[in-house]
Scaffold this motif. Structure first.
Motif, PDB file in Angstrom:
ATOM      1  N   GLN A  15       6.016   9.666 -12.666  1.00  0.00           N
ATOM      2  CA  GLN A  15       6.129   9.200 -11.287  1.00  0.00           C
ATOM      3  C   GLN A  15       5.323   7.926 -11.058  1.00  0.00           C
ATOM      4  OE1 GLN A  15       5.129  13.327  -9.753  1.00  0.00           O
ATOM      5  NE2 GLN A  15       6.534  12.645  -8.159  1.00  0.00           N
ATOM      6  N   PHE A  16       4.279   7.737 -11.839  1.00  0.00           N
ATOM      7  CA  PHE A  16       3.433   6.561 -11.683  1.00  0.00           C
ATOM      8  C   PHE A  16       4.095   5.299 -12.231  1.00  0.00           C
ATOM      9  CE2 PHE A  16      -0.804   9.103 -11.583  1.00  0.00           C
ATOM     10  CZ  PHE A  16      -0.472   9.566 -10.329  1.00  0.00           C
ATOM     11  N   ALA A  17       5.246   5.441 -12.861  1.00  0.00           N
ATOM     12  CA  ALA A  17       5.979   4.264 -13.332  1.00  0.00           C
ATOM     13  C   ALA A  17       6.842   3.662 -12.233  1.00  0.00           C
ATOM     14  CB  ALA A  17       6.854   4.637 -14.530  1.00  0.00           C
ATOM     15  N   SER A  18       6.912   4.337 -11.099  1.00  0.00           N
ATOM     16  CA  SER A  18       7.731   3.863  -9.996  1.00  0.00           C
ATOM     17  C   SER A  18       7.081   2.665  -9.314  1.00  0.00           C
ATOM     18  CB  SER A  18       7.930   4.982  -8.977  1.00  0.00           C
ATOM     19  OG  SER A  18       8.558   4.503  -7.800  1.00  0.00           O
ATOM     20  N   THR A  19       7.907   1.814  -8.719  1.00  0.00           N
ATOM     21  CA  THR A  19       7.381   0.704  -7.923  1.00  0.00           C
ATOM     22  C   THR A  19       7.072   1.141  -6.497  1.00  0.00           C
ATOM     23  OG1 THR A  19       9.611  -0.007  -7.302  1.00  0.00           O
ATOM     24  CG2 THR A  19       8.635  -1.011  -9.283  1.00  0.00           C
ATOM     25  N   LYS A  20       7.384   2.372  -6.164  1.00  0.00           N
ATOM     26  CA  LYS A  20       7.072   2.913  -4.841  1.00  0.00           C
ATOM     27  C   LYS A  20       6.021   4.007  -4.987  1.00  0.00           C
ATOM     28  CE  LYS A  20      11.588   2.027  -2.729  1.00  0.00           C
ATOM     29  NZ  LYS A  20      11.076   1.013  -1.799  1.00  0.00           N
ATOM     30  N   PRO A  21       5.053   4.057  -4.081  1.00  0.00           N
ATOM     31  CA  PRO A  21       4.011   5.077  -4.184  1.00  0.00           C
ATOM     32  C   PRO A  21       4.522   6.450  -3.781  1.00  0.00           C
ATOM     33  CG  PRO A  21       3.739   3.866  -2.148  1.00  0.00           C
ATOM     34  CD  PRO A  21       4.860   3.178  -2.912  1.00  0.00           C
ATOM     35  N   LEU A  22       3.768   7.475  -4.168  1.00  0.00           N
ATOM     36  CA  LEU A  22       4.070   8.818  -3.687  1.00  0.00           C
ATOM     37  C   LEU A  22       3.917   8.888  -2.169  1.00  0.00           C
ATOM     38  CD1 LEU A  22       2.019  10.759  -6.367  1.00  0.00           C
ATOM     39  CD2 LEU A  22       4.512  10.628  -6.247  1.00  0.00           C
ATOM     40  N   SER A  23       2.929   8.156  -1.657  1.00  0.00           N
ATOM     41  CA  SER A  23       2.676   8.113  -0.216  1.00  0.00           C
ATOM     42  C   SER A  23       2.256   6.707   0.170  1.00  0.00           C
ATOM     43  CB  SER A  23       1.563   9.090   0.174  1.00  0.00           C
ATOM     44  OG  SER A  23       1.058   8.793   1.470  1.00  0.00           O
ATOM     45  N   PRO A  24       2.842   6.117   1.208  1.00  0.00           N
ATOM     46  CA  PRO A  24       2.402   4.807   1.689  1.00  0.00           C
ATOM     47  C   PRO A  24       1.269   4.920   2.706  1.00  0.00           C
ATOM     48  CG  PRO A  24       4.355   5.448   2.884  1.00  0.00           C
ATOM     49  CD  PRO A  24       4.058   6.572   1.905  1.00  0.00           C
ATOM     50  N   TYR A  25       0.720   6.130   2.872  1.00  0.00           N
ATOM     51  CA  TYR A  25      -0.291   6.386   3.898  1.00  0.00           C
ATOM     52  C   TYR A  25      -1.599   6.867   3.266  1.00  0.00           C
ATOM     53  CZ  TYR A  25       4.098   6.428   6.443  1.00  0.00           C
ATOM     54  OH  TYR A  25       5.353   6.106   6.924  1.00  0.00           O
ATOM     55  N   PHE A  26      -1.924   6.350   2.080  1.00  0.00           N
ATOM     56  CA  PHE A  26      -3.155   6.684   1.368  1.00  0.00           C
ATOM     57  C   PHE A  26      -3.179   8.126   0.876  1.00  0.00           C
ATOM     58  CE2 PHE A  26      -4.164   3.421   4.535  1.00  0.00           C
ATOM     59  CZ  PHE A  26      -4.679   2.407   3.738  1.00  0.00           C
ATOM     60  N   GLY A  27      -2.156   8.902   1.170  1.00  0.00           N
ATOM     61  CA  GLY A  27      -2.117  10.315   0.809  1.00  0.00           C
ATOM     62  C   GLY A  27      -2.399  11.246   1.969  1.00  0.00           C
ATOM     63  N   VAL A 145      -3.397  -1.470   0.823  1.00  0.00           N
ATOM     64  CA  VAL A 145      -3.640  -2.094   2.124  1.00  0.00           C
ATOM     65  C   VAL A 145      -2.816  -1.351   3.163  1.00  0.00           C
ATOM     66  CG1 VAL A 145      -3.363  -4.213   3.476  1.00  0.00           C
ATOM     67  CG2 VAL A 145      -4.162  -4.339   1.106  1.00  0.00           C
ATOM     68  N   ASP A 146      -3.437  -1.066   4.293  1.00  0.00           N
ATOM     69  CA  ASP A 146      -2.748  -0.335   5.345  1.00  0.00           C
ATOM     70  C   ASP A 146      -1.503  -1.084   5.798  1.00  0.00           C
ATOM     71  OD1 ASP A 146      -2.282   1.618   7.282  1.00  0.00           O
ATOM     72  OD2 ASP A 146      -3.417   0.519   8.794  1.00  0.00           O
ATOM     73  N   THR A 147      -0.405  -0.369   5.939  1.00  0.00           N
ATOM     74  CA  THR A 147       0.835  -0.967   6.424  1.00  0.00           C
ATOM     75  C   THR A 147       1.059  -0.679   7.898  1.00  0.00           C
ATOM     76  OG1 THR A 147       2.087   0.996   5.741  1.00  0.00           O
ATOM     77  CG2 THR A 147       1.927  -0.819   4.161  1.00  0.00           C
ATOM     78  N   GLY A 148       0.094  -0.003   8.534  1.00  0.00           N
ATOM     79  CA  GLY A 148       0.251   0.367   9.924  1.00  0.00           C
ATOM     80  C   GLY A 148      -0.696  -0.374  10.844  1.00  0.00           C
ATOM     81  N   GLU A 149      -1.463   0.365  11.606  1.00  0.00           N
ATOM     82  CA  GLU A 149      -2.293  -0.179  12.683  1.00  0.00           C
ATOM     83  C   GLU A 149      -3.265  -1.248  12.229  1.00  0.00           C
ATOM     84  OE1 GLU A 149      -5.452   1.501  16.074  1.00  0.00           O
ATOM     85  OE2 GLU A 149      -4.628   2.844  14.529  1.00  0.00           O
ATOM     86  N   TRP A 150      -3.832  -1.093  11.029  1.00  0.00           N
ATOM     87  CA  TRP A 150      -4.919  -1.981  10.609  1.00  0.00           C
ATOM     88  C   TRP A 150      -4.494  -3.035   9.603  1.00  0.00           C
ATOM     89  CZ3 TRP A 150      -8.407  -1.529  14.066  1.00  0.00           C
ATOM     90  CH2 TRP A 150      -8.642  -0.295  14.671  1.00  0.00           C
ATOM     91  N   GLY A 151      -3.227  -3.083   9.288  1.00  0.00           N
ATOM     92  CA  GLY A 151      -2.776  -4.049   8.287  1.00  0.00           C
ATOM     93  C   GLY A 151      -3.031  -5.490   8.666  1.00  0.00           C
ATOM     94  N   HIS A 152      -2.983  -5.804   9.961  1.00  0.00           N
ATOM     95  CA  HIS A 152      -3.128  -7.191  10.411  1.00  0.00           C
ATOM     96  C   HIS A 152      -4.549  -7.707  10.249  1.00  0.00           C
ATOM     97  CE1 HIS A 152      -4.738  -5.124  13.934  1.00  0.00           C
ATOM     98  NE2 HIS A 152      -5.232  -6.281  14.329  1.00  0.00           N
ATOM     99  N   CYS A 153      -5.521  -6.796  10.115  1.00  0.00           N
ATOM    100  CA  CYS A 153      -6.914  -7.234   9.983  1.00  0.00           C
ATOM    101  C   CYS A 153      -7.582  -6.615   8.764  1.00  0.00           C
ATOM    102  CB  CYS A 153      -7.706  -6.937  11.254  1.00  0.00           C
ATOM    103  SG  CYS A 153      -7.779  -5.181  11.686  1.00  0.00           S
TER     104      CYS A 153
END
Length: 222
Positions: A15-27, A145-153
């Motif tokens: 699964q770690f060979a994927s270009t997509k994470p298991l979770s985009p939310y840090f887990g 890097v956060d893709t949600g609320e804090w990504g901009h900073c």
């Protein structure tokens, strides 16, 4: 930030060979993230510092968990007044946001990297502490890097050397202790968003300085 732990799931290393994470939310959506295991270990080791008049950023969850009845006054700092727990609102790098010589302990977990002028924020932390007061700080090293609320900073990730230099300039060399957690297994698991319940915890324990996942600072005001 507490999260209900899910049942253990065995991860196929393929699964770690994927270009997509298991979770985009840090887990967080899978359980307790790997970095939180390290953060909570650091706070547990230094929990006696969390006492008296305490400030935490975002909410007071970790202060309550590790300070308990030792806390006499609890403040919460947030950049937005929309946070119902906030007793102080503003950018802590700006002079006057934190009261001078007021706190016995500052608890900043995974926050400092969201402030562009980090050295200014560290100087204001030092200014806000009473003599003998302690800042307990964690910052990300190897991290998504956060893709949600804090990504901009989301401005920075730090090495232990960078954290040490920055805090020593404000607090003095003798008053700063820097530690770090992580290795290639932990970094890979965290980057993919695997939860603590899904990895082998014993493999998170060895520290490899080439792969710092979380960098921790204990700084004492004199």
């Amino acid at each position: 930030m507490a999260s209900r732990l899910k049942s253990r799931i065995n991860i196929n290393i393929g699964q770690f060979a994927s270009t997509k994470p298991l979770s985009p939310y840090f887990g967080f959506d899978r359980g307790l993230p790997v970095d939180r295991y390290y953060i909570e270990d650091f706070l547990a080791r230094n929990q006696s510092d969390i006492q008296g008049t305490v400030l935490e950023v975002g909410d007071a969850a970790y202060s309550r968990q590790y300070g308990g009845e030792r806390i006499k006054v609890q403040d919460v700092l947030h950049v937005s007044a929309d946070n119902p727990e906030a007793t102080i609102v503003g950018d802590m790098s700006q002079e006057g946001v934190l009261p001078e010589g007021h706190f016995d302990c500052l608890v900043l977990t995974q926050t400092l990297h969201l402030i562009y002028d980090m050295p200014a924020a560290v100087r204001q932390m030092r200014r806000a502490l009473r003599p003998g007061g302690v800042a307990l700080v964690t910052v990300p090293g190897i991290t998504p890097v956060d893709t949600g609320e804090w990504g901009h900073c989301w401005y920075w990730s730090l090495t232990p050397a960078a954290a040490r230099k920055m805090f020593e300039e404000a607090f003095g060399e003798a008053n700063v202790t820097v530690s770090a957690y992580g290795n290639v297994y932990a970094a890979t698991s965290f980057l993919h968003g695997a939860a603590l319940s899904e990895v082998r915890k014993e493999k998170l324990l060895p520290y490899d300085p080439a792969y710092p996942v979380v960098v921790c600072v204990r700084a004492v005001a004199t």
